[in-house]
Design an enzyme around this catalytic site. Structure first.
Site, short mmCIF file in Angstrom:
data_model
loop_
_atom_site.label_atom_id
_atom_site.label_comp_id
_atom_site.label_asym_id
_atom_site.label_seq_id
_atom_site.Cartn_x
_atom_site.Cartn_y
_atom_site.Cartn_z
N ALA A 40 0.98 -1.17 0.12
CA ALA A 40 -0.04 -0.35 0.14
C ALA A 40 0.81 1.34 0.18
CB ALA A 40 -0.74 0.44 1.43
N GLU A 87 3.20 1.52 -4.02
CA GLU A 87 2.57 1.76 -5.29
C GLU A 87 1.06 3.55 -5.36
OE1 GLU A 87 2.86 -1.24 -8.01
OE2 GLU A 87 1.10 0.33 -8.98
N SER A 116 1.18 5.88 -4.20
CA SER A 116 1.94 7.42 -4.08
C SER A 116 2.28 7.68 -5.38
CB SER A 116 3.07 8.16 -3.05
OG SER A 116 2.61 7.09 -1.64
N CYS A 170 -7.21 4.90 5.30
CA CYS A 170 -5.79 4.79 4.90
C CYS A 170 -4.90 5.28 6.04
CB CYS A 170 -5.52 5.95 3.76
SG CYS A 170 -3.81 5.39 2.65
N GLU A 191 4.84 12.94 1.55
CA GLU A 191 5.36 13.08 0.10
C GLU A 191 5.02 13.84 -1.65
OE1 GLU A 191 6.20 8.07 0.89
OE2 GLU A 191 4.24 8.35 -0.50
C1 HEM Z 1 -1.48 8.44 -2.54
C2 HEM Z 1 -1.99 7.19 -1.37
C3 HEM Z 1 -2.60 6.51 -0.84
C4 HEM Z 1 -3.63 6.12 -1.60
C5 HEM Z 1 -4.71 7.56 -2.67
C6 HEM Z 1 -4.46 5.49 -0.90
C7 HEM Z 1 -5.40 4.98 -0.29
C8 HEM Z 1 -6.21 4.16 0.42
C9 HEM Z 1 -7.54 3.66 0.53
C10 HEM Z 1 -8.91 4.53 0.10
C11 HEM Z 1 -8.11 3.02 1.94
C12 HEM Z 1 -9.27 2.54 2.36
C13 HEM Z 1 -9.85 1.30 1.73
C14 HEM Z 1 -11.01 0.39 2.03
O1 HEM Z 1 -11.91 1.07 3.17
O2 HEM Z 1 -11.50 -0.43 1.76
C15 HEM Z 1 -6.53 2.79 2.85
C16 HEM Z 1 -6.38 2.43 3.13
C17 HEM Z 1 -5.46 1.46 4.06
N1 HEM Z 1 -3.79 2.26 3.30
FE1 HEM Z 1 -3.75 3.58 2.03
N2 HEM Z 1 -3.59 4.97 0.45
C18 HEM Z 1 -1.99 6.55 -0.20
C19 HEM Z 1 -1.21 5.32 0.69
C20 HEM Z 1 -0.77 4.42 1.90
C21 HEM Z 1 0.49 4.76 2.18
C22 HEM Z 1 2.02 5.63 1.93
C23 HEM Z 1 0.52 3.38 3.17
C24 HEM Z 1 1.43 3.35 4.35
C25 HEM Z 1 2.66 3.20 4.94
C26 HEM Z 1 -0.96 3.24 3.18
C27 HEM Z 1 -1.52 2.15 4.21
C28 HEM Z 1 -2.82 2.05 3.97
C29 HEM Z 1 -3.46 0.47 5.01
C30 HEM Z 1 -2.31 -0.11 5.70
C31 HEM Z 1 -4.68 0.57 5.07
C32 HEM Z 1 -5.59 0.40 5.36
C33 HEM Z 1 -6.43 0.38 6.90
C34 HEM Z 1 -7.46 0.03 7.43
O3 HEM Z 1 -8.34 -0.78 6.64
O4 HEM Z 1 -7.62 -0.03 8.14
N3 HEM Z 1 -1.54 4.31 2.33
N4 HEM Z 1 -5.18 3.87 1.90
#
Ligand code: HEM
Length: 409
Positions: A245, A248, A250, A358, A367
């Site tokens: 996560a 890819e 960012s 997220c 970033e």
């Molecule tokens: C522009 C960059 C990013 C976008 C657009 C993004 C988008 C998202 C979205 C939409 C979700 C919610 C998924 C859901 O509710 O089904 C999510 C969850 C998550 N993201 Fe990101 N993400 C980004 C960057 C990152 C980064 C940098 C990390 C790690 C350091 C990360 C780690 C996670 C994790 C672990 C979850 C799961 C959270 C949970 O289910 O409690 N993401 N992200």
């Protein structure tokens, strides 16, 4: 398989849909058309089932914060992304990605500590140094260069590798398997093999850090394993989730965002000509809204009957939350299809909403603020070294973006 349609009912459209030719930044027209009039409708997916699709901004927020809506992908009716992921579902260890509260809460607490606002702000100078070095290296060579390989991919990969404590030398291995993990059309065999290879790699790393702890997330997870709080498999799943996560997404925002700004020079001038962190921060929020890179519908299943927007989602029916369309909801945004860096778009759904919102959003923001606050000041003559129609977009990935971005200066 979930819900069947009433006899004589028209077959719903197939999801995911194609984006319209010549509109690479817009979600598919067929979906956008429904947002205001029918924020809830049905689609057909790969396994022949017809889950609900939720396109409206308010309806998404209501469902994403509703405890009757589950991410448990082992429940009947869950609308899986593809066959590979469906096959994997019963074998995947519990994690934030597939468990509801209170199990989710426990894992989530373990993951959030390194990504709080304060700790992530401390990464800003690191992100700035890496960005400067990557841009130095790119401009030291002859144009054209591929901005994805030169900056968009290495920056978040280096940063998340450092936070986790994953050796950067292994990034090609990680990258390869992360690519399969986010392939819209991965087969069951590909998904299984890739998952097994990644888990084996992470378990090895966790075991190594248990013996030689460092100041990183993997060492913290290893300590929890040693203390019997979690299993090595759970630790590996958490590390893997953050790794995939964390780069890819960012990376896609950097590549696609740079392209969107090059195509909108008056908007590009906003970030190029301002040193005000608040202006750059707003610009990043608008890019997150406008680009909606998470375009494959977040998957859920109803645990109970839910009345919403004049419809009833029955217990056991699948729900697809298409975040990119909510960010273009005309009930929430004036002129939603216009990229306007001056608008206030902080309430977008790009990072989701509710308890699964997220974990890495503050890191992603840092970033993106560093990149978009730097790149056009450092290289004011930056331009595309090709035409938009020749660029290959990631229609086949769970997160949208560009494979390559040839640029010159
Ligand atoms: C522009 C960059 C990013 C976008 C657009 C993004 C988008 C998202 C979205 C939409 C979700 C919610 C998924 C859901 O509710 O089904 C999510 C969850 C998550 N993201 Fe990101 N993400 C980004 C960057 C990152 C980064 C940098 C990390 C790690 C350091 C990360 C780690 C996670 C994790 C672990 C979850 C799961 C959270 C949970 O289910 O409690 N993401 N992200």
């Amino acid at each position: 398989m979930s819900e069947t349609l009433a006899p004589g009912a028209e077959a719903p459209p197939y999801f995911p849909m194609e984006r319209a030719e010549g509109c690479p930044f817009d979600p598919p027209g067929e979906l956008r058309a429904t947002v205001a009039e029918r924020p809830l409708s049905r689609v057909r997916i790969w396994d022949g089932s017809s889950p609900w699709i939720v396109t409206g901004h308010a309806e998404q927020r209501a469902l994403l914060s509703d405890a009757r809506v589950s991410v448990d992908d082992r429940l009947p009716g869950f609308p899986h992304w593809n066959e590979g992921i469906a096959t994997m579902a019963p074998h995947r260890p519990d994690s934030v990605f597939n468990r509801d509260a209170p199990v989710h809460t426990r894992y989530r607490r373990m993951m959030t500590a390194p990504f709080t606002f304060k700790r992530v702000q401390a990464m800003r100078p690191v992100a700035q140094r890496i960005t400067d070095e990557l841009l130095d290296a790119m401009t030291a060579g002859p144009p054209p260069a591929d901005l994805v390989a030169a900056l968009a991919l290495p920056l978040p990969t280096l940063i998340i590798s450092e936070i986790l404590g994953v050796p950067y030398e292994d990034h090609e291995f990680v990258q390869h398997h992360a690519t399969v993990a986010v392939d819209r059309y991965a087969t069951a065999e590909q998904a299984m093999q890739s998952f097994a290879a990644q888990v084996q790699y992470l378990v090895g790393l966790v075991e190594q850090r248990a013996g030689e702890p460092k100041d990183d997330v993997i060492s913290d997870l290893a300590k929890r394993v040693t203390e019997g709080e979690i299993t090595a498999l759970e630790a590996a799943q958490m590390g893997l989730g953050l790794l995939v996560a964390g780069h890819e997404t960012s990376a896609n925002m950097i590549g696609l965002g740079t392209l969107a700004l090059l195509e909108n020079p008056e908007q590009l001038a906003v970030v190029r000509d301002s040193d005000d962190p608040a202006v750059i921060a707003d610009a990043v929020e608008e890019l997150l809204r406008y680009l909606g890179i998470i375009h494959n519908g977040q998957r859920r299943v109803a645990k109970d009957d839910i009345e919403i927007a004049g419809e009833v989602i029955r217990a056991g029916e699948g729900i697809i939350i298409e975040l990119s369309t909510a960010n273009r909801d005309p009930r929430t945004y004036t002129d939603p299809d216009v990229l306007d860096l001056g608008r206030s778009s902080r309430d977008h759904n790009a990072f989701g909403f509710g308890i699964h919102q997220c974990v890495g959003q503050q890191l992603a923001r840092v970033e993106l603020q560093v990149v978009f606050g730097t790149i056009f000041k450092r290289i004011p003559t930056l331009q595309l070294a090709t035409t938009v129609d020749k660029i290959e977009f990631k229609h086949d990935r769970l997160a949208y973006g560009v494979y390559e971005l040839p640029v010159k200066w």
